[in-house]
Design an enzyme around this catalytic site. Structure first.
Site, PDB file in Angstrom:
ATOM      1  N   ASP A 253      32.706  35.005  11.136  1.00 41.43           N
ATOM      2  CA  ASP A 253      32.686  36.071  12.152  1.00 41.43           C
ATOM      3  C   ASP A 253      34.077  36.648  12.369  1.00 41.43           C
ATOM      4  O   ASP A 253      34.217  37.676  13.034  1.00 41.43           O
ATOM      5  CB  ASP A 253      32.124  35.544  13.479  1.00 41.43           C
ATOM      6  N   ASN A 254      35.088  35.992  11.815  1.00 38.04           N
ATOM      7  CA  ASN A 254      36.448  36.504  11.964  1.00 38.04           C
ATOM      8  C   ASN A 254      36.971  37.098  10.666  1.00 38.04           C
ATOM      9  O   ASN A 254      38.176  37.209  10.479  1.00 38.04           O
ATOM     10  CB  ASN A 254      37.381  35.384  12.448  1.00 38.04           C
TER      11      ASN A 254
HETATM   12  P1  AMP Z   1      36.603  33.540  18.667  1.00 35.93           P
HETATM   13  O1  AMP Z   1      36.885  32.086  18.505  1.00 35.93           O
HETATM   14  O2  AMP Z   1      37.589  34.264  19.559  1.00 35.93           O
HETATM   15  O3  AMP Z   1      36.392  34.247  17.378  1.00 35.93           O
HETATM   16  O4  AMP Z   1      35.228  33.635  19.488  1.00 35.93           O
HETATM   17  C1  AMP Z   1      34.048  33.108  19.009  1.00 35.93           C
HETATM   18  C2  AMP Z   1      32.899  33.619  19.847  1.00 35.93           C
HETATM   19  O5  AMP Z   1      33.019  33.182  21.194  1.00 35.93           O
HETATM   20  C3  AMP Z   1      32.784  35.132  19.895  1.00 35.93           C
HETATM   21  O6  AMP Z   1      31.443  35.468  19.837  1.00 35.93           O
HETATM   22  C4  AMP Z   1      33.397  35.473  21.240  1.00 35.93           C
HETATM   23  O7  AMP Z   1      32.885  36.680  21.741  1.00 35.93           O
HETATM   24  C5  AMP Z   1      32.987  34.284  22.082  1.00 35.93           C
HETATM   25  N1  AMP Z   1      33.918  34.048  23.201  1.00 35.93           N
HETATM   26  C6  AMP Z   1      35.196  33.637  23.140  1.00 35.93           C
HETATM   27  N2  AMP Z   1      35.733  33.541  24.370  1.00 35.93           N
HETATM   28  C7  AMP Z   1      34.772  33.892  25.252  1.00 35.93           C
HETATM   29  C8  AMP Z   1      34.691  33.989  26.677  1.00 35.93           C
HETATM   30  N3  AMP Z   1      35.731  33.713  27.466  1.00 35.93           N
HETATM   31  N4  AMP Z   1      33.519  34.378  27.207  1.00 35.93           N
HETATM   32  C9  AMP Z   1      32.460  34.678  26.444  1.00 35.93           C
HETATM   33  N5  AMP Z   1      32.472  34.601  25.108  1.00 35.93           N
HETATM   34  C10 AMP Z   1      33.601  34.216  24.511  1.00 35.93           C
HETATM   35 MG    MG Z   2      36.049  36.034  16.764  1.00 37.52          MG
END
Ligand code: AMP
Ligand code: MG
Length: 487
Positions: A253-254
């Site tokens: 997803d990244n």
């Molecule tokens: P990431 O690790 O930043 O790529 O995030 C992984 C997933 O978690 C993504 O779908 C983000 O939108 C979700 N996510 C990360 N932080 C939050 C948060 N504080 N509230 C809701 N969703 C989050």
């Molecule tokens: Mg992400």
């Protein structure tokens, strides 16, 4: 004059015209007392936005999510992803896409508010982001841009005046992210898994129109799309390796389909050369270690290829074979990009059979002497061998240097042009962890000048200017640097 006209918003939202299962309409949540912490003038101008109007109350209201531009149709995108190898349903849990700004150059770029509140994809999260991590994304993404590496950009960070609860209470913030698009490998995974083949085709066609228009000419457009995405990622990840950038959370997803670096969570730059370098506190197995990034890149691309199977051939087995053939080309593509980059780092213009050995010997020595990656190449570039590490005064390095000099003398290009090539290929400064932390600490205490100075230095990392010297030093503390996700 409307507010839109004052600021220069010219938003379309082609994503909102895609099948409704791809996203959910959602407004950003409002915040208590938004304050503009930093605004990127260069990015604003390239978007056709007025810096002055963005700094006004109306401008800040948009950057904080308190108001949306008149023609915005805000939405949160649905996506899935393999997180550390495990497949999960995800989506914009704390980000809202305001729309696509049509720039004065006629480009279409996503304007997204990160930290804009809860969405249907928030799962247990609060939808919010803390000031420190948003400024960190701002600094490192702009640093990457300065280094000439494809990346999402940062337009602004606004503090919200609201605390958010993490391990402690932290000041909340919203980052305005600018991206070629937010289509990820995970977007294709979501559609392939939960939607039909027709929708998959719609997503693939949309992606082609937006990022790979030349693919339309192909007789086998979806196979060509796969080839092109693989090419861009092989280029991108080679670029990361060449500057010692560690993404830290290369979940599917990244990984963007556009080939831009995205999602600056636990990323960091390597100081001491070591293939096993990991900064992320949650990457206990070293899945996303520096030396593993190309392997994880191709792993993600294989997941992307799988999603395209129904579009590659009517016969699944044939389709799988086609996909596998393309995936197997990644290693050579990556290696070619990396070698070209490494040659340039050593001032070499052309290919010679022994180049790879020469490069590998240097890297091995860096490992053995725990030399600083960036500074070793910097030392070679400016021919200043009074480095703090023992490498540059060692006998084996002297032998290597003699061979390198002989190699340089075998090429027709002048010494001067070699040095020029090295200066363009070896950054004098990178966003070093201790410098980034120092800037964030000062910002948290309300002093933004440290960050502004750092950003200025990082804007032209190949300048070799005297004011960069101070920023070249490696950290003095030996405490291992740790970064955090889900901040
Ligand atoms: P990431 O690790 O930043 O790529 O995030 C992984 C997933 O978690 C993504 O779908 C983000 O939108 C979700 N996510 C990360 N932080 C939050 C948060 N504080 N509230 C809701 N969703 C989050
Ligand atoms: Mg992400």
């Amino acid at each position: 004059m409307t507010n839109n006209q004052k600021v220069g918003w010219k938003l379309d939202n082609s994503y909102a015209r895609l099948p409704e299962t791809f996203f959910t309409d959602v407004m950003p949540s409002s915040v208590r007392s938004p304050r503009l912490v930093i605004l990127n003038q260069d990015v604003a101008e390239s978007l056709g936005l007025s810096v002055e109007a963005l700094q006004s109350d109306d401008g800040i209201a948009v950057l904080s999510g308190n108001k949306v531009p008149e023609d915005a149709t805000p939405l949160a995108q649905a996506y899935a992803g393999h997180q550390f190898g495990h497949f999960t349903m995800l989506g914009d849990g704390r980000a809202v896409l305001l729309g696509e700004q049509i720039t004065p150059a006629g480009e279409r770029v996503d304007i997204q508010l990160k930290g804009a509140g809860r969405t249907p994809y928030s799962r247990g999260g609060d939808g919010r982001a803390a000031l420190g991590p948003m400024l960190r994304e701002y600094i490192i993404s702009e640093g990457m841009h300065g280094l000439g590496i494809p990346t999402t950009r940062s337009l602004a960070v606004v503090s919200t005046g609201e605390p958010i609860i993490r391990e402690t209470e932290l000041p909340g913030a919203v980052l305005t992210r600018v991206a070629a698009s937010h289509i990820r490998v995970g977007t294709f995974q979501y559609v392939a898994k939960w939607c039909g083949v027709e929708e998959l085709k719609i997503l693939a066609n949309y992606t082609i129109t937006r990022h790979y228009p030349e693919v339309k000419q192909s007789a086998t457009p979806y196979l060509t799309l796969l080839q092109e995405v693989i090419k861009r990622q092989a280029y991108l990840i080679a670029k990361w390796q060449l500057v010692g950038f560690i993404h830290g959370v290369m979940n599917t997803d990244n990984m963007t389909i556009s080939g831009e670096t995205i999602d600056y969570g636990p990323c960091a730059f390597m100081d001491t050369y070591d293939q096993a370098t990991v900064f992320s506190s949650i990457d206990t197995q070293g899945r996303y270690a520096y030396g593993n990034q190309p392997y994880m890149g191709v792993w993600n691309l294989a997941r992307f290829a799988e999603t395209l199977i129904p579009l590659l051939d009517e016969d699944d087995e044939k389709a799988l074979k086609l996909a596998q053939e393309e995936i197997s080309k990644f290693a050579d593509l990556y290696q070619a990009n990396w070698l070209t980059g490494m040659r340039a780092k050593l001032g070499l213009f052309h290919h010679e059979e022994q180049d790879e050995t020469l490069i590998k010997r240097l890297l091995e020595m860096m490992g053995k002497y725990k030399a600083d990656y960036t500074n070793t190449f910097r030392a070679l570039t400016i021919e200043n061998f009074n480095d703090e590490s023992a490498l540059l005064s060692s006998e084996e390095f002297m032998d290597w240097k003699t061979e390198w000099e002989q190699r340089l003398s075998r090429q027709e290009e002048s010494k001067g042009s070699s040095q020029q090539l090295m200066k363009q290929s070896n950054p004098s400064v990178i966003p070093r962890n201790h410098r980034v932390e120092e800037a964030l600490k000062a910002a948290e205490d309300g002093d933004f000048t440290v960050m502004e100075r750092l950003l200025k230095i990082l804007a032209d990392p190949y300048a070799y200017s005297p004011d960069q010297e101070e920023y070249c030093k490696r950290p003095t503390t030996k405490i291992p640097y740790r970064t955090f996700c889900g901040t």
